[in-house]
Structures are given as C-alpha cells and as structure tokens.
Design a protein around this motif. Structure first.
Motif, PDB file in Angstrom:
ATOM      1  N   SER A  40       0.845  -1.315  -0.005  1.00 52.04           N
ATOM      2  CA  SER A  40      -0.221  -0.048   0.130  1.00 52.04           C
ATOM      3  C   SER A  40       0.669   1.485  -0.057  1.00 52.04           C
ATOM      4  O   SER A  40       0.656   2.255  -0.711  1.00 52.04           O
ATOM      5  CB  SER A  40      -1.004  -0.183   1.470  1.00 52.04           C
ATOM      6  N   LYS A  82      -6.295   3.869  -4.808  1.00 47.78           N
ATOM      7  CA  LYS A  82      -6.982   4.287  -5.855  1.00 47.78           C
ATOM      8  C   LYS A  82      -7.360   3.007  -6.812  1.00 47.78           C
ATOM      9  O   LYS A  82      -6.401   2.059  -7.099  1.00 47.78           O
ATOM     10  CB  LYS A  82      -6.284   5.221  -6.815  1.00 47.78           C
ATOM     11  N   GLN A  83      -8.477   3.092  -7.647  1.00 43.96           N
ATOM     12  CA  GLN A  83      -8.752   2.027  -8.519  1.00 43.96           C
ATOM     13  C   GLN A  83      -7.587   1.766  -9.665  1.00 43.96           C
ATOM     14  O   GLN A  83      -7.383   0.987  -9.873  1.00 43.96           O
ATOM     15  CB  GLN A  83     -10.107   2.420  -9.004  1.00 43.96           C
ATOM     16  N   ARG A 125      -4.688  -0.160  -8.980  1.00 38.79           N
ATOM     17  CA  ARG A 125      -4.771  -1.741  -8.707  1.00 38.79           C
ATOM     18  C   ARG A 125      -5.281  -2.379 -10.052  1.00 38.79           C
ATOM     19  O   ARG A 125      -6.198  -3.253 -10.126  1.00 38.79           O
ATOM     20  CB  ARG A 125      -6.213  -1.882  -7.597  1.00 38.79           C
ATOM     21  N   ASP A 132      -8.114  -5.254 -14.539  1.00 46.54           N
ATOM     22  CA  ASP A 132      -8.415  -4.149 -13.327  1.00 46.54           C
ATOM     23  C   ASP A 132      -8.854  -4.968 -12.329  1.00 46.54           C
ATOM     24  O   ASP A 132      -9.701  -5.878 -12.489  1.00 46.54           O
ATOM     25  CB  ASP A 132      -9.693  -3.626 -13.768  1.00 46.54           C
ATOM     26  N   THR A 171     -10.137  -4.394  -9.408  1.00 44.72           N
ATOM     27  CA  THR A 171     -11.039  -4.133  -8.662  1.00 44.72           C
ATOM     28  C   THR A 171     -12.528  -4.832  -9.166  1.00 44.72           C
ATOM     29  O   THR A 171     -13.532  -4.448  -8.356  1.00 44.72           O
ATOM     30  CB  THR A 171     -11.438  -2.509  -8.653  1.00 44.72           C
ATOM     31  N   GLN A 172     -12.665  -5.444 -10.390  1.00 43.27           N
ATOM     32  CA  GLN A 172     -13.891  -5.906 -10.904  1.00 43.27           C
ATOM     33  C   GLN A 172     -13.933  -7.399  -9.976  1.00 43.27           C
ATOM     34  O   GLN A 172     -12.981  -8.082  -9.790  1.00 43.27           O
ATOM     35  CB  GLN A 172     -13.515  -6.280 -12.231  1.00 43.27           C
ATOM     36  N   ARG A 190     -10.985 -10.173  -9.665  1.00 44.80           N
ATOM     37  CA  ARG A 190     -10.694  -9.984  -8.010  1.00 44.80           C
ATOM     38  C   ARG A 190     -10.871 -11.384  -7.525  1.00 44.80           C
ATOM     39  O   ARG A 190      -9.751 -11.894  -6.922  1.00 44.80           O
ATOM     40  CB  ARG A 190     -11.347  -9.284  -7.289  1.00 44.80           C
ATOM     41  N   LEU A 195      -6.493  -6.236  -3.459  1.00 45.19           N
ATOM     42  CA  LEU A 195      -7.731  -6.768  -4.203  1.00 45.19           C
ATOM     43  C   LEU A 195      -8.953  -6.018  -3.527  1.00 45.19           C
ATOM     44  O   LEU A 195     -10.017  -5.714  -3.925  1.00 45.19           O
ATOM     45  CB  LEU A 195      -8.131  -8.187  -3.723  1.00 45.19           C
ATOM     46  N   PHE A 196      -8.897  -5.451  -2.286  1.00 47.08           N
ATOM     47  CA  PHE A 196      -9.746  -4.894  -1.420  1.00 47.08           C
ATOM     48  C   PHE A 196      -9.653  -3.355  -1.266  1.00 47.08           C
ATOM     49  O   PHE A 196     -10.538  -2.456  -0.589  1.00 47.08           O
ATOM     50  CB  PHE A 196     -10.240  -5.648   0.034  1.00 47.08           C
ATOM     51  N   GLY A 197      -8.523  -2.921  -1.622  1.00 48.13           N
ATOM     52  CA  GLY A 197      -8.230  -1.389  -1.768  1.00 48.13           C
ATOM     53  C   GLY A 197      -8.100  -0.627  -0.354  1.00 48.13           C
ATOM     54  O   GLY A 197      -8.203   0.421  -0.429  1.00 48.13           O
ATOM     55  N   TYR A 198      -7.722  -1.326   0.383  1.00 49.10           N
ATOM     56  CA  TYR A 198      -7.368  -0.814   1.744  1.00 49.10           C
ATOM     57  C   TYR A 198      -6.380  -1.464   2.571  1.00 49.10           C
ATOM     58  O   TYR A 198      -6.248  -2.629   2.868  1.00 49.10           O
ATOM     59  CB  TYR A 198      -8.932  -1.069   2.543  1.00 49.10           C
TER      60      TYR A 198
END
Lengths: 231, 314
Positions: B72, B143-144, B147, B153, B155-156, B160, B229-232
């Motif tokens: 991150s 941010k998308q 990732r 992508d 985030t899909q 994912r 994968l989960f953006g956090y």
C-alpha cells in the motif's frame, strides 16, 4: 574409538558427573552399569551434547566432541536411542525412518538394510508410530538410529518393559551391529541380559567411573555386583 | 493410487471446486469467498508454523501488516506499479520475518508467544505513530487506477475472485508440496519431539527460523493481496485481533492439515456473517459454536475428516 577423560557435567547448578573416564572400541559392546541416579543417562546425554560437559574431554575417532552442538554430534556417525524411545508418534513407521534417512542423505539401500534387521516393521510401514506395541516402538527407535549408518551407538535401556521375545530380538540386533564393527555403549538395568552380550563393563557411582572390567570377570565375581549395584 | 497422488488429486479437486463456485454462488458470496481465499493464505502461513512446526505465535499480524503496508505504501507514496509494489511487500515480509525469527527463537514456549505478541504490538503502535504516512486507523484507500495488473483491473468482482483463487491455489499446492518434502517432515519431527530431532542431527534452530520466514512471507503475501484486491490498508490489520484470527482459523479447520486453514477460515467467516444477521450479540453465538467445536472436534474440521474418512489426508 570413543574416549572420555575426566568428564564432568551438571544440570544448572547441580553437578551430576564428576569424573567419567572410559573408552568404547569399535566392535565392542561396552556396558555402563550403576544404581539409579548414578549418572548413566547423563553420561549418554553428555556424549550427545544434550548436556554440556563442564570439564574433561570427549572425543570420537580423534575428533573432539567438546563444544559441538547437539545436532553436529550425529554427523560424527554417533546414534542415540534414548530411554522412552523418543519416536515421532504422529508420523508413520515409514516417515519415522525417512526422517532418520534424510538428515544424512541416505537412500533406499540403507532403508532396506535397516528393515532387514526388523522385518516386523516392514509389515507396518504405513502404521502410525503411536499405534505400535512397546517392542515395535523400540525396534523403530533403533531402526531410525541405524539410518545414519553409525559407527557408535548409544543405547539407553533398550529392553525396558519388553516381553522376552522382543528382548531377544533387540539383543540379536545389538550383537549383529557389534559384529559389523560398530562400537556400542549400552546402559541397561537387566544385568543378566547385559553380561551375556557385553565385552566390557564400567561401573558408575555418583558420577564417577569406579571400575572398568571385562564382562567375564564380573560373571566370575558376583561380589562386584553387590558392591556397585546392591544386588 | 499412492498417498502423494491422492493428495495431489484432492488439492486439484478443491481448486476445481473453487473455480466452479464462482459461477454457482451469488455475487455477494463470491465476493466473500475471494476474501476468504486471501485470508486462507494467511492461515496457511500460520499453519506452517503452528500446525506443522509446533510454534505458537501471537504476533503474526505483524507479518500480515508488513505485506499489506509494503504494497500500500509503495502504491500510494512511491507511485510504482503493482509488480514492484508486490515485490517490496514480499521483501518487507521476509526482512521482518528474519529479524523477528532470529530474536524470538532465543525463547521457547510461553516466552515465544509473549515475545511475538510484543513485537506485533510494537508494529501496531508504529503504524499508528507513523500516521502521517500510514493514516493510522483511518487507513490508506488505494485508488482504482493503482490496482491494475498488466491491464487487468483487479477491482472487478470476476478478476478479483480469480486473482485471489490463482494466488491461493499456488500457495495451496506449494504448501502441500512443502509439508511432504524433507523440510516439511523435519518440521513435523521438531513439533513431535524437538530434542529427538536434534539428536538425529537436525539443526533445529535453523529449521525453525526457515519455518518462521516461510510462514511470515506467506502471511505478508496474503496481506499484500488483501490490500490490492480490497483496496484498503489500516492499522486494525496489525492489531492483536489479526494475530488471534489465524490461530482460530487453524484450530477450527485442523492444525497440521493442508486443507484445514481454508475450512476454518470459511467456517468462521460465515459463522460471524450469519449470526450477525440474527442478533447484535453475534460474537456470543460465534463463541458458543467455537467452544462446542473445540470440545467435540479438538483436531478441527479437517482432523475429523482425516480421522473418520480419509486417513491419508495431508
């Protein structure tokens, strides 16, 4: 040849061995006898580096064992079969033997040779070690120790709690290993069983080797047993 | 069919089943399953140390967080792409595993647990202290655009899921191979009888250190994948709670089994998910279920399967 000169060892502050001097020659069964708490098992553990010698010297085939870590001792081709067997109970018979073989990079021929000595184990290769009988567990403990093709074998009460047929088998294997040239240091409570196969006997008293004699001289002198063992 | 072939077939079957589940399950559950797969990698890493080597760590959140923050912070602050960020994450996990392993292995038993816990707490507090960079409890939201891996992508939901499945499957087979290798057998030997393993000539300290490094790296990989994968990435993932979770997953699923971590992770995830639909006191229900399972299946779910149906289960 295993050579111990004036070896002392302690558990924390408690000195257990004071003066252990003895040697074990190739092709010899050397028995260590003494009362409970005299220091027999501690002597074996000190040779294996599990208890650190705080005085004296230990050597095997002219290589000093002083200062070697416990895991380095078996690399000198020294095998130890402890009291209570110390098996990997969750593993199968085959896996226990594999663990013994892997450490020295030994292969199938060594495994076959070992299993030849204990055909009963061959029939139980897939069985978990904890499900074996006491005698079979002892066989497995010995088989695993032999996987490193040792030149010196330390046996701590290998016949303890076994039925006569198993005792005979363990004795036969011990003699066979001796005849193949291995040096054997045997700690045993069953004096009758020991004297019939031992070449020499050392008596240990309160951490000191009191006397080393031939096995035949002990057989001819029962007073010696009374003096050192109280029997 | 020998044991190795059976084991390989079983692992293949599980992977195939997980592929199939994506099309069978509703989107909500496939989303959950992606999360479970990533966390199962963490549990597998933990299982290698606890289930196979017999070392009980209470500080694995540090390794998980090392991977998570490694990725991150790299994506967020260094503006690198996913591949170098992932490499940084893995390198960070390895480096921390080496340091913690080297220091913690000077202790054994309860002291080992405490030392690992203390290191993890130090890591957690460091994440909070360096809030300027880590954003502390608030965390970093990736941010998308960051990732994206080779124009895919992540985030899909479908990408994912399959990325999580790919990494999980690789780790699943790697662990199966590892525990059946000489290294794995030696670890089990240490778990069973450390002194005996030493007497056979195994360098127990070195093997334990290797186990910690492998375990920590897998945990870090899981943390990095989770963030990706989960953006956090937040400090919560470095807290003691995330050191306890893998222990529970492994205990419930079956310590010392390759499939146990996945089972335990899925079981606990859905136990909390389902019970929270009925009551706000969902942790109480989860707790009772855990106590019952521990009482009646002390070797975990895979342990029961192994005992009753598949004795060859790896």
């Amino acid at each position: 040849m295993l050579e111990l000169k004036q070896v002392g060892a302690a558990y924390d502050q408690v000195q257990v061995l004071f003066d252990v001097s003895m040697n074990v020659k190739p092709g010899e069964i050397h028995c260590l006898l003494g009362r409970n708490g005299a220091g027999k098992t501690t002597t074996l553990k000190t040779i294996m580096g599990l208890v650190t010698a705080n005085k004296g010297t230990l050597s095997f085939n002219n290589v000093s064992l002083n200062g070697l870590s416990a895991h380095q001792i078996p690399k000198q081709k020294i095998a130890y079969v402890p009291q209570g067997r110390g098996l990997f109970t969750e593993l199968s018979v085959a896996q226990n033997i594999e663990v013994g073989l892997m450490v020295r990079g030994k292969g199938t021929s060594t495994k076959d040779k070992v299993l030849e000595l204990f055909p009963r184990l061959k029939e139980r290769l897939k069985q978990r070690a904890e499900t074996l009988s006491g005698g079979e567990q002892q066989m497995l403990a010995m088989a695993r120790a032999l996987c490193i093709e040792p030149d010196l074998i330390l046996l701590d009460e290998p016949t303890e709690g076994l039925q006569p047929s198993m005792i005979q088998l363990i004795r036969d294997v011990t003699i066979k290993m001796r005849d193949e040239g291995a040096a054997i240091l045997l700690v045993e409570q069953r004096i009758d069983a020991v004297l019939s196969i031992a070449d020499r006997v050392s008596f240990i008293e309160r951490g000191v080797i009191a006397e080393t004699v031939t096995a035949s001289s002990v057989q001819n002198n029962p007073a010696m047993l009374t003096r050192y063992l109280g029997v | 069919m020998n044991q190795a072939s059976k084991s390989f077939a079983l692992h293949g079957l599980v992977a195939a089943l997980l592929v199939l589940l994506y099309w069978v399950l509703p989107e909500y559950h496939s989303g959950n399953l992606a999360r479970i797969l990533v966390l199962a990698i963490y549990a597998m890493g933990y299982n290698l140390l606890f289930g196979y080597t017999g070392l009980l760590s209470l500080g694995h959140a540090l390794f998980f967080a090392a991977g998570m923050y490694g990725l991150s912070l790299s994506l967020h602050w260094l503006d690198v792409s996913v591949v170098p960020a992932m490499l940084i994450a893995i390198a960070a996990s390895i480096a921390i595993s080496v340091c913690i392993g080297y220091l913690a292995l000077r202790t054994t038993g309860v002291a080992f647990m405490i030392v690992t816990l203390m290191f993890a707490q130090a890591g957690y507090l460091t994440a909070l202290y360096l809030g300027e960079y880590t954003r502390g409890d608030e965390g970093i939201v990736l941010k998308q655009a960051d990732r994206v891996l080779f124009n895919i992508d992540l985030t899909q939901p479908d990408t994912r899921y399959f990325f999580a499945l790919l990494i999980f499957t690789l780790c699943f087979f790697a662990i199966a191979y590892l525990v059946n290798s000489g290294f794995g057998r030696a670890l089990v030997a240490i778990r069973e009888n450390e002194e005996r393993a030493r007497m056979l000539g195994y360098n127990v300290q070195r093997l334990k250190l290797l186990a910690i490094i492998t375990s920590g790296t897998l945990s870090g990989l899981s943390g990095a994948c989770y963030a990706l994968l989960f953006g956090y990435a937040g400090a919560t993932f470095a807290s003691v709670q995330y050191s306890i979770f893998p222990l529970l997953w492994v205990l419930l699923g079956g310590a010392g089994t390759t499939i146990g971590p996945l089972l335990g992770c899925a079981f606990m995830f859905y136990l909390i998910d389902l019970s929270s639909q009925f009551t706000t006191a969902y942790m109480l229900i989860a707790g009772i279920c855990l106590v019952l399972l521990t009482l009646f299946a002390p070797h975990g779910l895979a342990g029961v399967i192994r005992k009753r149906f598949l004795p060859w289960l790896p």
